[in-house]
Design a protein around this motif. Structure first.
Motif, PDB file in Angstrom:
ATOM      1  N   GLY A 195      21.567  11.688   0.602  1.00 56.34           N
ATOM      2  CA  GLY A 195      22.952  11.869   1.012  1.00 56.34           C
ATOM      3  C   GLY A 195      23.963  11.249   0.076  1.00 56.34           C
ATOM      4  O   GLY A 195      25.174  11.396   0.279  1.00 56.34           O
ATOM      5  N   LYS A 203      20.369  13.909  -3.568  1.00 53.43           N
ATOM      6  CA  LYS A 203      20.684  14.911  -2.561  1.00 53.43           C
ATOM      7  C   LYS A 203      19.996  14.608  -1.244  1.00 53.43           C
ATOM      8  O   LYS A 203      20.599  14.711  -0.176  1.00 53.43           O
ATOM      9  CB  LYS A 203      20.272  16.303  -3.069  1.00 53.43           C
ATOM     10  CG  LYS A 203      21.156  16.843  -4.179  1.00 53.43           C
ATOM     11  CD  LYS A 203      20.723  18.246  -4.575  1.00 53.43           C
ATOM     12  CE  LYS A 203      21.648  18.811  -5.650  1.00 53.43           C
ATOM     13  NZ  LYS A 203      21.253  20.177  -6.063  1.00 53.43           N
ATOM     14  N   ASP A 248      33.133  19.513 -10.839  1.00 55.55           N
ATOM     15  CA  ASP A 248      31.998  19.092 -10.032  1.00 55.55           C
ATOM     16  C   ASP A 248      30.749  18.905 -10.872  1.00 55.55           C
ATOM     17  O   ASP A 248      30.017  17.916 -10.711  1.00 55.55           O
ATOM     18  CB  ASP A 248      31.734  20.101  -8.905  1.00 55.55           C
ATOM     19  CG  ASP A 248      31.507  21.497  -9.425  1.00 55.55           C
ATOM     20  OD1 ASP A 248      30.751  22.222  -8.760  1.00 55.55           O
ATOM     21  OD2 ASP A 248      32.057  21.853 -10.479  1.00 55.55           O
ATOM     22  N   ARG A 281      28.927  15.283 -11.736  1.00 56.44           N
ATOM     23  CA  ARG A 281      27.524  15.049 -11.436  1.00 56.44           C
ATOM     24  C   ARG A 281      26.811  14.474 -12.656  1.00 56.44           C
ATOM     25  O   ARG A 281      25.950  13.603 -12.546  1.00 56.44           O
ATOM     26  CB  ARG A 281      26.864  16.367 -11.016  1.00 56.44           C
ATOM     27  CG  ARG A 281      27.302  16.884  -9.653  1.00 56.44           C
ATOM     28  CD  ARG A 281      26.372  17.982  -9.175  1.00 56.44           C
ATOM     29  NE  ARG A 281      26.999  18.753  -8.125  1.00 56.44           N
ATOM     30  CZ  ARG A 281      27.528  19.956  -8.317  1.00 56.44           C
ATOM     31  NH1 ARG A 281      27.493  20.497  -9.515  1.00 56.44           N
ATOM     32  NH2 ARG A 281      28.086  20.603  -7.326  1.00 56.44           N
ATOM     33  N   GLU A 317      30.456  13.569  -3.805  1.00 60.84           N
ATOM     34  CA  GLU A 317      31.338  14.731  -3.781  1.00 60.84           C
ATOM     35  C   GLU A 317      32.520  14.496  -2.845  1.00 60.84           C
ATOM     36  O   GLU A 317      33.654  14.881  -3.141  1.00 60.84           O
ATOM     37  CB  GLU A 317      30.551  15.962  -3.326  1.00 60.84           C
ATOM     38  CG  GLU A 317      29.496  16.428  -4.308  1.00 60.84           C
ATOM     39  CD  GLU A 317      30.106  16.979  -5.585  1.00 60.84           C
ATOM     40  OE1 GLU A 317      31.091  17.718  -5.505  1.00 60.84           O
ATOM     41  OE2 GLU A 317      29.593  16.639  -6.669  1.00 60.84           O
ATOM     42  N   MET A 318      32.248  13.849  -1.722  1.00 61.79           N
ATOM     43  CA  MET A 318      33.317  13.562  -0.770  1.00 61.79           C
ATOM     44  C   MET A 318      34.341  12.599  -1.367  1.00 61.79           C
ATOM     45  O   MET A 318      35.563  12.792  -1.229  1.00 61.79           O
ATOM     46  CB  MET A 318      32.717  12.958   0.516  1.00 61.79           C
ATOM     47  CG  MET A 318      33.723  12.722   1.625  1.00 61.79           C
ATOM     48  SD  MET A 318      32.983  11.806   3.002  1.00 61.79           S
ATOM     49  CE  MET A 318      31.666  12.928   3.471  1.00 61.79           C
ATOM     50  N   HIS A 348      24.564  12.036  -3.010  1.00 60.08           N
ATOM     51  CA  HIS A 348      25.264  13.099  -3.753  1.00 60.08           C
ATOM     52  C   HIS A 348      26.438  13.644  -2.942  1.00 60.08           C
ATOM     53  O   HIS A 348      27.540  13.847  -3.466  1.00 60.08           O
ATOM     54  CB  HIS A 348      24.276  14.218  -4.076  1.00 60.08           C
ATOM     55  CG  HIS A 348      24.898  15.388  -4.771  1.00 60.08           C
ATOM     56  ND1 HIS A 348      25.374  16.478  -4.082  1.00 60.08           N
ATOM     57  CD2 HIS A 348      25.146  15.629  -6.080  1.00 60.08           C
ATOM     58  CE1 HIS A 348      25.885  17.344  -4.927  1.00 60.08           C
ATOM     59  NE2 HIS A 348      25.756  16.862  -6.150  1.00 60.08           N
ATOM     60  N   ASP A 349      26.220  13.868  -1.630  1.00 54.56           N
ATOM     61  CA  ASP A 349      27.301  14.375  -0.777  1.00 54.56           C
ATOM     62  C   ASP A 349      28.423  13.355  -0.654  1.00 54.56           C
ATOM     63  O   ASP A 349      29.607  13.724  -0.625  1.00 54.56           O
ATOM     64  CB  ASP A 349      26.761  14.722   0.606  1.00 54.56           C
ATOM     65  CG  ASP A 349      25.830  15.927   0.576  1.00 54.56           C
ATOM     66  OD1 ASP A 349      25.950  16.732  -0.365  1.00 54.56           O
ATOM     67  OD2 ASP A 349      24.988  16.053   1.474  1.00 54.56           O
ATOM     68  N   ARG A 379      36.443  22.218  -1.150  1.00 49.85           N
ATOM     69  CA  ARG A 379      36.132  20.938  -1.785  1.00 49.85           C
ATOM     70  C   ARG A 379      36.084  21.042  -3.301  1.00 49.85           C
ATOM     71  O   ARG A 379      36.647  20.201  -3.995  1.00 49.85           O
ATOM     72  CB  ARG A 379      34.796  20.402  -1.260  1.00 49.85           C
ATOM     73  CG  ARG A 379      34.359  19.114  -1.916  1.00 49.85           C
ATOM     74  CD  ARG A 379      33.147  18.509  -1.232  1.00 49.85           C
ATOM     75  NE  ARG A 379      33.489  18.017   0.087  1.00 49.85           N
ATOM     76  CZ  ARG A 379      32.625  17.339   0.860  1.00 49.85           C
ATOM     77  NH1 ARG A 379      31.406  17.130   0.445  1.00 49.85           N
ATOM     78  NH2 ARG A 379      32.998  16.922   2.046  1.00 49.85           N
ATOM     79  N   GLN A 416      26.790   4.309   5.085  1.00 51.26           N
ATOM     80  CA  GLN A 416      27.463   5.363   4.335  1.00 51.26           C
ATOM     81  C   GLN A 416      28.829   4.895   3.855  1.00 51.26           C
ATOM     82  O   GLN A 416      29.245   5.203   2.735  1.00 51.26           O
ATOM     83  CB  GLN A 416      27.610   6.608   5.211  1.00 51.26           C
ATOM     84  CG  GLN A 416      26.302   7.315   5.528  1.00 51.26           C
ATOM     85  CD  GLN A 416      26.484   8.469   6.489  1.00 51.26           C
ATOM     86  OE1 GLN A 416      27.269   8.384   7.434  1.00 51.26           O
ATOM     87  NE2 GLN A 416      25.764   9.549   6.261  1.00 51.26           N
TER      88      GLN A 416
END
Length: 761
Positions: free
Chosen positions: A408, A405, A381, A385, A414-415, A410-411, A302, A350
């Motif tokens: 969720g 974080k 990354d 952020r 990133e996705m 933050h994930d 990733r 989500q």
């Protein structure tokens, strides 16, 4: 044309000394072939009676994995797995026999080896010409050499540089000596034992050519430094001899150092080596290309796309170049499930957050421009952020970051960043696919990539390929004559199949009426038992989804297709469906009856309790008039109403579940009748439980009116059964409702794709 050699054939054969290196490389190969899950499985393999399709798929993958393991075993290790027919059992047998000992056992092993080494030195001295006149001259040169340099290797083992330096000063040739017992130079020995301070000192004394000395296995000390991830040592060695980055490791599959480091997960070392590696070394298109393998490997990481990103920008033709596993980066990208949004299941909230996240992507450099990779810029990354929470500083910045974080978000950010970058890489790959002068191998790569994307459900991949090749991708067929729509039906990928509405009516009808191998039509494909619905909860819902697929396809194919008989089974599509789904119908029946039986017992208990409670009201009855004593109280009325609701709803749920138990369970019943009954039964049962808890709470408030501090905590606890029922049964309820009354297989929104001129075929 020379025959293509399997990548597994190029690996060094397994022996009793290289299990760790062998197991890592074979695992990477099995991952690339998508059969590692079978070796890693913790469940029993399917049997013929579990389903013909599932068993055949397992048998094929098992044979592929077992063949790779057997092929890579040497003559001395093959007897360990001789006669074993399952890949998992063979892998476990080799691990049990050859896996290195634990740390405590390893220390004992080193002491034993030291003793053996000392003993062998003593024996060598005793058998030398000075002590044994019968020993022939020349037979003991290596033994004498080992004895002579034994103090050096002993000091290296102890980490005593002063003693080693003193010995080297007296014997300068010891720097380049290869002892038979150590199989390498002093530098090999120091790196093997991770004596960093000694390695640094040895490098100061050695020449450039000394670093190219190989041990008896054909590996330089640079190889071992890379293998162990010793970044400072790698840096020092490259600065001393820059040719090291161009020396392929012949016994490690012929990899370049940068690819070897990347495949082992030493990202920082790979980033250090990449700018120093001649680009011609990475783009040589022989049987396999290091640059293509670097791109394929980076796509799975990733936040480690920088090297692959830079390579595909400068040399987009690598997208259709053979990597180390006989595929191409385009095939690798099509196979990664999490590379596209369609491959990642998200809940509705989500999905809403994901769609509203905006990330800043660096613009790709011009194709074939001579731009040096800028790792600080590409290491995005951390920078992204900071962009995400740039409005918050100091203490609150850390608080917000932790909250992101935990929630969720933050994930999801990133996705989204990863998906946007992958989409840009895909568009660069499509730059190559636009060309009309592709050779046979490149065309085959593109075809396999598209069909692999269909199998994974990557509709974004197929759309981009269609934009690059209008009129080719959607009409493409495989070796069996199937179009991507036939394969989408077989793999149950509705998003891909919906792309058929992007075709003209003539092309759409031609595909729907097309018969492929053995006179099977697209309706026969819908009649096969799919192995791609395992994510659906329960056999009953799987059967419902299979019926929906068949009914939807049946509704759009020409009437003449309904009676076409295939060659292999001599059956129509409907007969094929019935034959293939007999076991699933039986499993669905058992599943629904089991659920109905359990819910009937619960409902009957509630009926009994609430019926008795109606005649034993709280406080009792007035002895003169017979009316309840608390009749005028507000909470008593709440008790009566909730008790009645609980009694009536539980009785209704019992009747509904009894109806499920006595149903006929024909194929078509799984489409609407049985799911509707299950929905009503679960709803009425939940209503009865909730009403029962309300009745209980109101009774407590009546009885403990003066002691509210006692009743309130108990009432709160009464909500636990309701919450637990929702937690465990609501997902099932929601899934049944979605499949029964939600949208069909074909999403009407996808039909708007036909109106988008960018995608018109």
């Amino acid at each position: 044309m020379a025959a293509t050699v399997s990548p597994i054939a190029n690996l060094k054969l397994l022996n009793h000394r290289n299990y760790e290196d062998w197991s890592f490389r074979v695992k990477v190969y099995l991952l690339a072939e998508d059969v590692w899950d079978l070796v890693e499985a913790t469940t029993e393999p399917p049997k013929p009676e579990d389903g013909e399709v599932a068993f055949k798929a397992w048998r094929k993958n098992n044979a592929k994995a077992l063949l790779a393991i057997q092929t890579s075993c040497g003559d001395d290790t093959y007897p360990i797995i001789e006669g074993i027919t399952e890949a998992k059992a063979a892998w476990d047998a080799l691990a049990e026999e050859l896996k290195p000992l634990s740390s405590s056992d390893s220390e004992e092993g080193i002491l034993i080896l030291d003793f053996i080494f000392s003993f062998s030195c003593m024996v060598t001295v005793l058998l030398s010409p000075a002590n044994n006149t019968m020993t022939q001259t020349g037979h003991n040169n290596n033994d004498e050499s080992d004895v002579r340099y034994a103090p050096l290797y002993d000091s290296l083992k102890r980490g005593d540089w002063n003693a080693a330096k003193e010995f080297i000063d007296r014997h300068p040739e010891a720097l380049t000596h290869r002892g038979s017992s150590s199989s390498g130079t002093a530098l090999h020995e120091a790196i093997e034992r991770k004596q960093l301070h000694i390695v640094e000192e040895l490098l100061k004394l050695m020449t450039e050519q000394d670093l190219e000395i190989e041990d008896d296995l054909g590996f330089t000390a640079f190889f071992y430094a890379l293998e162990k991830g010793m970044a400072p040592i790698v840096t020092s060695m490259v600065k001393k001899n820059e040719k090291l980055v161009t020396m392929r490791f012949t016994d490690a599959g012929g990899m370049t150092p940068v690819l070897f480091a990347y495949c082992l997960g030493h990202w920082e070392i790979a980033r250090f080596l990449y700018p120093r590696t001649p680009i011609q070394l990475l783009t040589e298109n022989n049987d396999r290309c290091d640059g293509a393998e670097l791109i394929s490997s980076s796509l799975a990481q990733r936040n480690k796309l920088d090297i692959g990103w830079d390579l595909i920008q400068k040399y987009p033709e690598l997208a259709l170049t053979t990597d180390y596993f006989g595929h191409s980066p385009l095939n690798a990208l099509a196979g990664f499930r999490s590379a596209f949004p369609s491959g990642v299941p998200l809940r509705f909230w989500q999905r809403w957050i994901y769609n509203n996240i905006h990330v800043q992507q660096p613009q790709p450099a011009p194709i074939n421009s001579d731009v040096c990779v800028n790792f600080e810029e590409l290491e995005d990354d951390k920078r992204n952020r900071r962009d995400l929470i740039s409005s918050v500083t100091g203490f609150f910045q850390g608080v917000v970051k932790n909250l992101l974080k935990l929630s969720g978000i933050h994930d999801l950010h990133e996705m989204r960043l990863h998906h946007d970058r992958i989409l840009q890489i895909l568009r660069l790959m499509c730059y190559v696919a636009k060309r009309t002068n592709l050779d046979l191998k490149q065309t085959t790569f593109m075809q396999k990539a598209i069909f692999r994307a269909v199998e994974r459900g990557h509709v974004e991949f197929i759309k981009e390929m269609c934009k690059a090749n209008p009129g080719i991708s959607l009409m493409m067929v495989d070796e069996s004559g199937r179009t991507i729509f036939h394969y989408a039906v077989e793999c149950r990928q509705e998003k891909v199949f919906n792309l058929i509405y992007g075709l003209s009516e003539y092309d759409r009808n031609a595909i729907l009426a097309r018969a492929y191998e053995f006179n099977n039509t697209i309706l026969h494909a819908a009649g096969s038992l799919s192995a791609h619905l395992n994510h659906i909860q329960g056999a009953a819902l799987q059967m419902q989804r299979e019926l929906q697929w068949f009914k939807e396809v049946e509704s759009i194919v020409p009437p003449s297709c309904l009676e076409i008989i295939n060659v292999t089974e001599k059956m129509t599509a409907r007969e094929v469906f019935t034959k293939n789904h007999k076991k699933l119908v039986k499993e669905g029946e058992e599943s629904m009856k089991g659920t109905a039986t359990s819910c009937t017992v619960v409902g009957a208990l509630i009926v009994t309790i609430m019926f008795a409670t109606a005649f034993t009201v709280p406080g009792g009855n007035d002895q003169d008039k017979g009316f309840p004593i608390f009749l005028r109280k507000k909470f008593f009325r709440v008790f009566l109403i909730s008790d009645s609701i609980s009694l009536f709803s539980s009785t209704t749920s019992v009747m509904i579940f009894l109806g499920i138990l006595t149903s006929r369970y024909a194929e078509d019943d799984f489409l609407m009748s049985l799911p509707t009954k299950m929905l009503l039964g679960l709803f009425t049962l939940f209503l009865s439980i909730a009403a029962m808890m309300v009745a209980f709470s109101s009774t407590l408030l009546i009885m403990l009116e003066e002691e509210s501090w006692v009743s309130i905590p108990i009432i709160l606890l009464a909500g636990v059964p309701i919450a637990s029922f929702l937690w465990m049964q609501f997902p099932l309820f929601l899934e049944i409702f979605k499949f029964t009354y939600g949208r069909g297989i074909f999403d009407k929104k996808c039909r708007a794709w036909e109106q988008n001129p960018d995608y018109v075929v």
